[in-house]
Write a protein that holds these residues in place. Sequence first.
Motif, PDB file in Angstrom:
ATOM      1  N   THR A  33      22.318  59.484   2.811  1.00 11.20           N
ATOM      2  CA  THR A  33      23.446  58.625   3.178  1.00 11.20           C
ATOM      3  C   THR A  33      24.610  59.468   3.668  1.00 11.20           C
ATOM      4  O   THR A  33      25.229  59.174   4.690  1.00 11.20           O
ATOM      5  CB  THR A  33      23.917  57.829   1.948  1.00 11.20           C
ATOM      6  OG1 THR A  33      22.835  57.047   1.481  1.00 11.20           O
ATOM      7  CG2 THR A  33      25.083  56.935   2.293  1.00 11.20           C
ATOM      8  N   ALA A  34      24.910  60.528   2.902  1.00 12.87           N
ATOM      9  CA  ALA A  34      26.042  61.375   3.257  1.00 12.87           C
ATOM     10  C   ALA A  34      25.778  62.146   4.541  1.00 12.87           C
ATOM     11  O   ALA A  34      26.703  62.641   5.170  1.00 12.87           O
ATOM     12  CB  ALA A  34      26.354  62.333   2.114  1.00 12.87           C
ATOM     13  N   GLY A  35      24.513  62.252   4.954  1.00  8.69           N
ATOM     14  CA  GLY A  35      24.194  63.006   6.159  1.00  8.69           C
ATOM     15  C   GLY A  35      23.893  62.138   7.367  1.00  8.69           C
ATOM     16  O   GLY A  35      23.604  62.654   8.440  1.00  8.69           O
ATOM     17  N   LEU A  36      23.970  60.804   7.207  1.00  7.09           N
ATOM     18  CA  LEU A  36      23.637  59.944   8.347  1.00  7.09           C
ATOM     19  C   LEU A  36      24.772  59.938   9.366  1.00  7.09           C
ATOM     20  O   LEU A  36      25.905  59.614   9.033  1.00  7.09           O
ATOM     21  CB  LEU A  36      23.371  58.511   7.883  1.00  7.09           C
ATOM     22  CG  LEU A  36      21.998  58.253   7.272  1.00  7.09           C
ATOM     23  CD1 LEU A  36      21.898  56.807   6.817  1.00  7.09           C
ATOM     24  CD2 LEU A  36      20.887  58.557   8.248  1.00  7.09           C
ATOM     25  N   PRO A  37      24.463  60.257  10.620  1.00  6.64           N
ATOM     26  CA  PRO A  37      25.520  60.402  11.617  1.00  6.64           C
ATOM     27  C   PRO A  37      26.352  59.141  11.830  1.00  6.64           C
ATOM     28  O   PRO A  37      27.564  59.232  12.019  1.00  6.64           O
ATOM     29  CB  PRO A  37      24.778  60.766  12.903  1.00  6.64           C
ATOM     30  CG  PRO A  37      23.343  60.871  12.568  1.00  6.64           C
ATOM     31  CD  PRO A  37      23.137  60.582  11.134  1.00  6.64           C
ATOM     32  N   HIS A  38      25.737  57.942  11.756  1.00  4.72           N
ATOM     33  CA  HIS A  38      26.548  56.764  12.037  1.00  4.72           C
ATOM     34  C   HIS A  38      27.507  56.448  10.893  1.00  4.72           C
ATOM     35  O   HIS A  38      28.464  55.705  11.063  1.00  4.72           O
ATOM     36  CB  HIS A  38      25.688  55.550  12.411  1.00  4.72           C
ATOM     37  CG  HIS A  38      24.938  54.925  11.278  1.00  4.72           C
ATOM     38  ND1 HIS A  38      23.822  55.493  10.723  1.00  4.72           N
ATOM     39  CD2 HIS A  38      25.145  53.783  10.596  1.00  4.72           C
ATOM     40  CE1 HIS A  38      23.379  54.721   9.754  1.00  4.72           C
ATOM     41  NE2 HIS A  38      24.159  53.676   9.652  1.00  4.72           N
ATOM     42  N   ALA A  55      24.878  38.904  11.060  1.00  5.21           N
ATOM     43  CA  ALA A  55      26.011  39.832  11.049  1.00  5.21           C
ATOM     44  C   ALA A  55      25.566  41.190  10.532  1.00  5.21           C
ATOM     45  O   ALA A  55      25.924  42.235  11.083  1.00  5.21           O
ATOM     46  CB  ALA A  55      27.135  39.276  10.181  1.00  5.21           C
ATOM     47  N   ALA A  56      24.751  41.195   9.469  1.00  2.00           N
ATOM     48  CA  ALA A  56      24.296  42.454   8.883  1.00  2.00           C
ATOM     49  C   ALA A  56      23.477  43.254   9.881  1.00  2.00           C
ATOM     50  O   ALA A  56      23.688  44.457  10.062  1.00  2.00           O
ATOM     51  CB  ALA A  56      23.471  42.169   7.629  1.00  2.00           C
ATOM     52  N   ALA A  57      22.547  42.581  10.562  1.00  2.00           N
ATOM     53  CA  ALA A  57      21.676  43.295  11.493  1.00  2.00           C
ATOM     54  C   ALA A  57      22.444  43.758  12.729  1.00  2.00           C
ATOM     55  O   ALA A  57      22.320  44.899  13.168  1.00  2.00           O
ATOM     56  CB  ALA A  57      20.508  42.397  11.900  1.00  2.00           C
ATOM     57  N   LEU A  58      23.291  42.879  13.282  1.00  2.00           N
ATOM     58  CA  LEU A  58      24.017  43.225  14.508  1.00  2.00           C
ATOM     59  C   LEU A  58      25.012  44.352  14.285  1.00  2.00           C
ATOM     60  O   LEU A  58      25.133  45.261  15.106  1.00  2.00           O
ATOM     61  CB  LEU A  58      24.767  42.003  15.048  1.00  2.00           C
ATOM     62  CG  LEU A  58      23.914  40.884  15.646  1.00  2.00           C
ATOM     63  CD1 LEU A  58      24.793  39.698  15.997  1.00  2.00           C
ATOM     64  CD2 LEU A  58      23.181  41.374  16.885  1.00  2.00           C
ATOM     65  N   SER A  59      25.733  44.318  13.149  1.00  3.28           N
ATOM     66  CA  SER A  59      26.759  45.336  12.934  1.00  3.28           C
ATOM     67  C   SER A  59      26.132  46.710  12.786  1.00  3.28           C
ATOM     68  O   SER A  59      26.641  47.697  13.298  1.00  3.28           O
ATOM     69  CB  SER A  59      27.607  44.988  11.712  1.00  3.28           C
ATOM     70  OG  SER A  59      26.796  44.876  10.569  1.00  3.28           O
ATOM     71  N   THR A  60      25.000  46.781  12.073  1.00  7.61           N
ATOM     72  CA  THR A  60      24.355  48.079  11.904  1.00  7.61           C
ATOM     73  C   THR A  60      23.790  48.576  13.228  1.00  7.61           C
ATOM     74  O   THR A  60      23.942  49.747  13.582  1.00  7.61           O
ATOM     75  CB  THR A  60      23.244  47.982  10.847  1.00  7.61           C
ATOM     76  OG1 THR A  60      23.794  47.406   9.683  1.00  7.61           O
ATOM     77  CG2 THR A  60      22.675  49.339  10.525  1.00  7.61           C
ATOM     78  N   ALA A  61      23.168  47.661  13.984  1.00  3.50           N
ATOM     79  CA  ALA A  61      22.605  48.059  15.275  1.00  3.50           C
ATOM     80  C   ALA A  61      23.692  48.602  16.188  1.00  3.50           C
ATOM     81  O   ALA A  61      23.528  49.654  16.822  1.00  3.50           O
ATOM     82  CB  ALA A  61      21.907  46.868  15.933  1.00  3.50           C
ATOM     83  N   ALA A  62      24.848  47.924  16.227  1.00  5.29           N
ATOM     84  CA  ALA A  62      25.919  48.357  17.123  1.00  5.29           C
ATOM     85  C   ALA A  62      26.410  49.755  16.759  1.00  5.29           C
ATOM     86  O   ALA A  62      26.606  50.608  17.634  1.00  5.29           O
ATOM     87  CB  ALA A  62      27.072  47.357  17.066  1.00  5.29           C
ATOM     88  N   GLY A  63      26.587  50.024  15.467  1.00  3.81           N
ATOM     89  CA  GLY A  63      27.056  51.335  15.033  1.00  3.81           C
ATOM     90  C   GLY A  63      26.090  52.431  15.444  1.00  3.81           C
ATOM     91  O   GLY A  63      26.492  53.501  15.908  1.00  3.81           O
ATOM     92  N   LEU A  64      24.797  52.153  15.286  1.00  3.64           N
ATOM     93  CA  LEU A  64      23.784  53.156  15.632  1.00  3.64           C
ATOM     94  C   LEU A  64      23.741  53.394  17.133  1.00  3.64           C
ATOM     95  O   LEU A  64      23.638  54.537  17.588  1.00  3.64           O
ATOM     96  CB  LEU A  64      22.416  52.672  15.154  1.00  3.64           C
ATOM     97  CG  LEU A  64      22.239  52.688  13.643  1.00  3.64           C
ATOM     98  CD1 LEU A  64      21.101  51.775  13.239  1.00  3.64           C
ATOM     99  CD2 LEU A  64      21.976  54.102  13.158  1.00  3.64           C
ATOM    100  N   LEU A  65      23.827  52.299  17.904  1.00  3.96           N
ATOM    101  CA  LEU A  65      23.762  52.446  19.358  1.00  3.96           C
ATOM    102  C   LEU A  65      24.939  53.270  19.864  1.00  3.96           C
ATOM    103  O   LEU A  65      24.795  54.076  20.780  1.00  3.96           O
ATOM    104  CB  LEU A  65      23.753  51.067  20.013  1.00  3.96           C
ATOM    105  CG  LEU A  65      22.442  50.323  19.778  1.00  3.96           C
ATOM    106  CD1 LEU A  65      22.590  48.854  20.104  1.00  3.96           C
ATOM    107  CD2 LEU A  65      21.327  50.947  20.607  1.00  3.96           C
ATOM    108  N   LEU A  66      26.084  53.092  19.236  1.00  3.69           N
ATOM    109  CA  LEU A  66      27.247  53.859  19.663  1.00  3.69           C
ATOM    110  C   LEU A  66      27.016  55.354  19.428  1.00  3.69           C
ATOM    111  O   LEU A  66      27.355  56.184  20.268  1.00  3.69           O
ATOM    112  CB  LEU A  66      28.488  53.406  18.906  1.00  3.69           C
ATOM    113  CG  LEU A  66      29.717  54.084  19.487  1.00  3.69           C
ATOM    114  CD1 LEU A  66      30.189  53.318  20.705  1.00  3.69           C
ATOM    115  CD2 LEU A  66      30.814  54.220  18.479  1.00  3.69           C
ATOM    116  N   VAL A  67      26.439  55.688  18.262  1.00  4.35           N
ATOM    117  CA  VAL A  67      26.180  57.094  17.955  1.00  4.35           C
ATOM    118  C   VAL A  67      25.214  57.694  18.978  1.00  4.35           C
ATOM    119  O   VAL A  67      25.398  58.814  19.450  1.00  4.35           O
ATOM    120  CB  VAL A  67      25.629  57.232  16.519  1.00  4.35           C
ATOM    121  CG1 VAL A  67      25.021  58.595  16.305  1.00  4.35           C
ATOM    122  CG2 VAL A  67      26.729  56.993  15.514  1.00  4.35           C
TER     123      VAL A  67
END
Lengths: 589, 88
Positions: free
Chosen positions: A258-263, A410-422
């Motif tokens: 968790t502490a090492g996940l880039p997003h 909301a849960a799925a979309l918010s996580t997907a958006a954060g990852l796509l940005l990274v």
Amino acid sequence: METQTLIYLVVGATFALYIGIAIWSRAGSTSEYYVASKGVHPIANGMATGADWMSAASFISMAGIISFTGYDGSVYLMGWTGGYVLLAMCLAPYLRKFGKFTVPEFVGERYYSQTARVVAVICVIFISFTYVAGQMRGVGIVFSRYLEVDINVGVIIGMAIVFFYAVLGGMKGITYTQVAQYCVMMFAYMVPAIYISLLITGNPIPQLGFGSTVSGTDMSVLERLNGLGTELGFNEYTDGTKSTIDVFFITMALMVGTAGLPHVIVRFFTTPTVRDARKSAGYALLFIAILYTTAPAVAAFARTNLLTSVPNTAYTELPEWFETWETAGLVAWQDKNDDGVVQYGPGAPFVGAPNFAGETGEYGQRIVTNEPTPAETELYVDRDIMVLANPEIAGLPGWVVALIAAGGLAAALSTAAGLLLVISTSVSHDLLKSNMMPNISEKKELLAARIAAGVAILIAGIFGIYPPAFVAQVVAFAFGLAAASFFPVIVMGIFSKKMNKEGAIAGMIVGLTFTFSYIVFFKFISPEMDNAAYWWFGISPEGIGTLGMIFNFIAAVAVASFTKAPPEHIQHLIEDIRVPRGAGAAVAH
Amino acid sequence: MSLSKEDAARGYWKENLRFMLILLVIWFAVSFGAGILFVDELDTIRFFGFPLGFWFAQQGSIYTFVALIWVYVWKMNRLDRKYDVHEE
């Protein structure tokens, strides 16, 4: 109003809200696009981090997993929260002081090496794609269950929404959308949880109801669960089946991962000051903890409810929700001994997921054509039902069902958006700007970031429509690799002045190669050997990232001890990031 | 007493490390200690209707984590000022 209409209304309203926020907060510069100009208030940042962090899996599946595994499920509860303590104390303030845009950028600069930066970029992209594939699938599943559209159509609608606000708004748009998504998610999770807690224990606070007595008896919820479970041949709910060493290693791998996940890390680049970076971590964990302390209570209530109302009951006398979810394919019953009564016990009733024949049997049940197992149990229950069916089990009105649908999305979309940005940031900033086209103008870099985000969404969508069979298996990858690569490298980069380029690269390579090979061996090459008898020291592939991290540390320290110390300007850089003063706005470059 | 900038930075870092270590020991004790290694022993104790070890694994450790971060935030803000390295 009919439930179906309500679902369309609530989901439509939340989508309109997200798009409205995206238009209001669209990004005009790379700094806005990458890190929201480092101007996000800690409370907003905490909520956004929470929404980013809690995926479809946390929202829909986690309570179910705990429900079926009891104590063993604790690895997720501790693992996915404890990492924030490490983040707050070992990484966030220092990375914020460093003041750049991405994790590979820190790695590249601290270890004065383009090679290290490129290795880091590859890890970022791999970890993020692994994760995002599952999210897009989650969007499709929620759509198909609640909105009665095809999974693929659901994935495409989800892609369009994310495309709109991620590409337009960048980090700024995503952050403020996530704040809204956090509120939707929490409301949707808490309302049914409070009702079901009231229903079973009479206490409105799930965390307290969890320890209370079952209404009308003098037995606590957990005692009752242990009793009901053992009667049917299950282990005691409060005891695990995993070995202590495995629980230890999995929990550690999830925390460090968790502490090492880039997003997650990149969130702490967006605050105005070092002080706010620390505070953001505090708010983030507080907001996450609300869901994570409720989930085990929901798990226990839902299990109690299942075990009291279904086993040894005639099919024709089952509660109403059973039929609803049987129609949806999340529960199934195969009457192996032809007595018309549902037998439930440990093990799987038949091989694989239910395959419905399309006809009904003599009691009205949907006939399942799967090959039965020798186990006596006849009941198949999908773990997701523990959250999805709660409103109905608790007899809640249609608008609550609609909320759950909106919350899951909301849960799925918010996580997907954060990852796509990274992913898009890594491509435009770490690959294009720093490696291939150093003279690119800011405007072009921004355009490149947007194109990269668009392409990443397309790829993620394709993964969602044609899910590779290994999606479930690769989650272990994301955490294991983050634990074995980023965490040690960043921590040593801050806490040791002696750690040099050679040590860091050696550490990353050793940690990654070891973790990668172990997981590939047990998950893909010899899946039949994936059990405790063959694991090293009894550590499952899910927990092996911890050992990878230890090897990373050892290799790095060993190599650094006989190679040249880092140059003087790097030592000054380290001294500088250790104190908060002087953290300005985003460094332009 | 006026400290030179380097001395201040060094003192700040030392105190920061010591404090961080204390908090991380607690972090380890509530999760890996109470929730995993000693869970069976603690489960013999009843705590508000929970076996204590199980409570630490599914509730207590998470509450403690939240508290740890806020204690860290509060303490570090004071430490920043004490050594005059806080942000303007």
